[in-house]
Design a protein around this motif. Structure first.
Motif, PDB file in Angstrom:
ATOM      1  N   GLU A 154     121.255  45.198  30.040  1.00 53.59           N
ATOM      2  CA  GLU A 154     122.120  45.684  31.103  1.00 53.59           C
ATOM      3  C   GLU A 154     123.491  46.076  30.579  1.00 53.59           C
ATOM      4  O   GLU A 154     124.064  47.106  30.981  1.00 53.59           O
ATOM      5  CB  GLU A 154     122.250  44.623  32.187  1.00 53.59           C
ATOM      6  N   GLN A 155     124.024  45.259  29.652  1.00 53.14           N
ATOM      7  CA  GLN A 155     125.313  45.591  29.069  1.00 53.14           C
ATOM      8  C   GLN A 155     125.238  46.874  28.262  1.00 53.14           C
ATOM      9  O   GLN A 155     126.164  47.717  28.318  1.00 53.14           O
ATOM     10  CB  GLN A 155     125.794  44.438  28.180  1.00 53.14           C
ATOM     11  N   ALA A 192     126.452  52.370  27.844  1.00 51.99           N
ATOM     12  CA  ALA A 192     126.029  53.767  27.710  1.00 51.99           C
ATOM     13  C   ALA A 192     126.503  54.589  28.901  1.00 51.99           C
ATOM     14  O   ALA A 192     126.965  55.734  28.750  1.00 51.99           O
ATOM     15  CB  ALA A 192     124.502  53.828  27.583  1.00 51.99           C
ATOM     16  N   LYS A 193     126.391  53.971  30.108  1.00 44.58           N
ATOM     17  CA  LYS A 193     126.835  54.676  31.306  1.00 44.58           C
ATOM     18  C   LYS A 193     128.344  54.910  31.272  1.00 44.58           C
ATOM     19  O   LYS A 193     128.832  56.007  31.615  1.00 44.58           O
ATOM     20  CB  LYS A 193     126.451  53.863  32.533  1.00 44.58           C
ATOM     21  N   ALA A 194     129.088  53.857  30.864  1.00 45.76           N
ATOM     22  CA  ALA A 194     130.543  54.010  30.785  1.00 45.76           C
ATOM     23  C   ALA A 194     130.919  55.062  29.750  1.00 45.76           C
ATOM     24  O   ALA A 194     131.846  55.870  29.958  1.00 45.76           O
ATOM     25  CB  ALA A 194     131.181  52.661  30.451  1.00 45.76           C
ATOM     26  N   LYS A 195     130.193  55.016  28.642  1.00 47.90           N
ATOM     27  CA  LYS A 195     130.475  56.007  27.606  1.00 47.90           C
ATOM     28  C   LYS A 195     130.201  57.410  28.115  1.00 47.90           C
ATOM     29  O   LYS A 195     131.001  58.347  27.898  1.00 47.90           O
ATOM     30  CB  LYS A 195     129.631  55.704  26.373  1.00 47.90           C
ATOM     31  N   ALA A 196     129.050  57.538  28.829  1.00 47.72           N
ATOM     32  CA  ALA A 196     128.722  58.861  29.369  1.00 47.72           C
ATOM     33  C   ALA A 196     129.754  59.287  30.415  1.00 47.72           C
ATOM     34  O   ALA A 196     130.171  60.462  30.451  1.00 47.72           O
ATOM     35  CB  ALA A 196     127.322  58.822  29.988  1.00 47.72           C
ATOM     36  N   ALA A 197     130.197  58.286  31.259  1.00 48.98           N
ATOM     37  CA  ALA A 197     131.195  58.626  32.272  1.00 48.98           C
ATOM     38  C   ALA A 197     132.515  59.015  31.621  1.00 48.98           C
ATOM     39  O   ALA A 197     133.203  59.960  32.058  1.00 48.98           O
ATOM     40  CB  ALA A 197     131.395  57.446  33.218  1.00 48.98           C
ATOM     41  N   LEU A 204     119.200  36.454  28.402  1.00 50.82           N
ATOM     42  CA  LEU A 204     120.121  37.026  27.423  1.00 50.82           C
ATOM     43  C   LEU A 204     119.701  38.438  27.031  1.00 50.82           C
ATOM     44  O   LEU A 204     120.544  39.345  26.918  1.00 50.82           O
ATOM     45  CB  LEU A 204     120.177  36.122  26.190  1.00 50.82           C
ATOM     46  N   LYS A 205     118.389  38.616  26.836  1.00 50.74           N
ATOM     47  CA  LYS A 205     117.912  39.948  26.472  1.00 50.74           C
ATOM     48  C   LYS A 205     118.166  40.932  27.600  1.00 50.74           C
ATOM     49  O   LYS A 205     118.612  42.063  27.365  1.00 50.74           O
ATOM     50  CB  LYS A 205     116.417  39.875  26.154  1.00 50.74           C
ATOM     51  N   GLN A 206     117.900  40.461  28.850  1.00 48.65           N
ATOM     52  CA  GLN A 206     118.154  41.332  29.990  1.00 48.65           C
ATOM     53  C   GLN A 206     119.632  41.645  30.121  1.00 48.65           C
ATOM     54  O   GLN A 206     120.025  42.792  30.404  1.00 48.65           O
ATOM     55  CB  GLN A 206     117.639  40.672  31.270  1.00 48.65           C
ATOM     56  N   ALA A 207     120.478  40.618  29.897  1.00 51.25           N
ATOM     57  CA  ALA A 207     121.923  40.845  29.973  1.00 51.25           C
ATOM     58  C   ALA A 207     122.365  41.830  28.894  1.00 51.25           C
ATOM     59  O   ALA A 207     123.205  42.714  29.139  1.00 51.25           O
ATOM     60  CB  ALA A 207     122.664  39.521  29.830  1.00 51.25           C
TER      61      ALA A 207
END
Length: 294
Positions: free
Chosen positions: A171-172, A177-182, A165-168
């Protein structure tokens, strides 16, 4: 053993019978007469140790003559039948005694066997109870070990689930963050493109590119007989990077079906479309208002 005892008893009985029948009669007892004088009746002189006065002579006392005792008549030896009966009686007694002894020994052995059996049963019961207790203790230890193992397994599963769960979540978060940056980058590019488009529009490059496209399509258009003056059709054209036409759709158009098809064919015949003077004016999806000259 019983036969030896019986024979020994028979020999003893015969010996006792022979001794009794053949022994001599007891000796004859002789009778002696006398007077008993008590010490109290003696005179004082005699008590003092003085000699007694000699008694006057008297007639001699008559001598007692022993009476002739009758001689016992010799008894005849017992007949053989009597001895046999005695032997059989003694044998029966010995047999009875042997049987009684055997019965007593058998009873003692039976009691001893019963006691031994009771002891064995008690020992077996104690051993069974001990085994039962040991089995119960072993089962309890196994149950406790299994329960502890199950708890450890559940803890490991929960830890693995928490880690997943922590890893998910991480990752989420990274994807967000990546989507926001994109998205922000795309927005910046859109703003930049818009600004560039505005700049191009202000410079007249875009208008020049659209006019060039319309002229190219009109040169390749074959006017059908049903075309009327004042024709106006909206074209949605998709082109590749080199100007190759990939798709053509006719939007609003005041011509008939023949006119619409002729205009679409004119676009395909114009492929590849001419490139703009400035590469920034190139668009993959074009919206062209086709108005042919009269």
């Amino acid at each position: 053993m019983g036969s030896l005892v019986v024979h020994a008893a028979i020999v003893v009985v015969l010996a006792l019978a022979a001794v009794q029948w053949r022994s001599d009669p007891p000796p004859e007892q002789l009778a002696i007469e006398g007077n008993v004088v008590r010490y109290e009746d003696l005179p004082s002189s005699v008590k003092a140790g003085k000699p007694l006065r000699e008694p006057a002579p008297s007639e001699p006392a008559p001598v007692a003559v022993p009476k002739e005792q009758p001689q016992p008549e010799p008894q005849p030896e017992p007949p053989v039948e009597v001895a046999r009966d005695l032997v059989q009686e003694q044998k029966a007694r010995v047999d009875a005694a042997a049987r009684a002894d055997a019965a007593a020994k058998a009873e003692v052995r039976a009691r001893a066997d019963a006691v031994a059996l009771d002891r064995r049963k008690a020992a077996q019961a104690a051993a069974t109870a001990q085994k039962t207790q040991e089995a119960a203790a072993l089962a309890e230890r196994k149950r406790a070990a299994a329960e502890q193992q199950q708890q450890l397994e559940e803890q490991r599963k929960q830890a693995a689930l928490d880690a997943k769960l922590k890893q998910a979540e991480q990752e989420q978060s990274a994807r967000d963050a990546k989507a926001k940056a994109a998205k922000e980058a795309e927005l910046r590019r859109a703003l930049e493109d818009e600004e560039a488009g505005d700049a191009l529009a202000r410079s007249g490059v875009v208008d020049e590119y659209r006019t060039l496209l319309i002229q190219t399509i009109e040169r390749n258009w074959i006017r059908p007989g049903t075309a009327r003056p004042g024709l106006e059709c909206t074209l949605y054209v998709t082109q590749a990077s080199g100007g190759t036409v990939l798709d053509v759709k006719i939007g609003e158009c005041n011509g008939d079906q023949a006119v619409r098809e002729s205009v679409a064919n004119a676009v395909y015949r114009s492929s590849p479309l001419p490139a703009p003077r400035d590469a920034r004016a190139f668009e993959r999806r074009l919206v062209i208002v086709f108005k042919p000259t009269e």
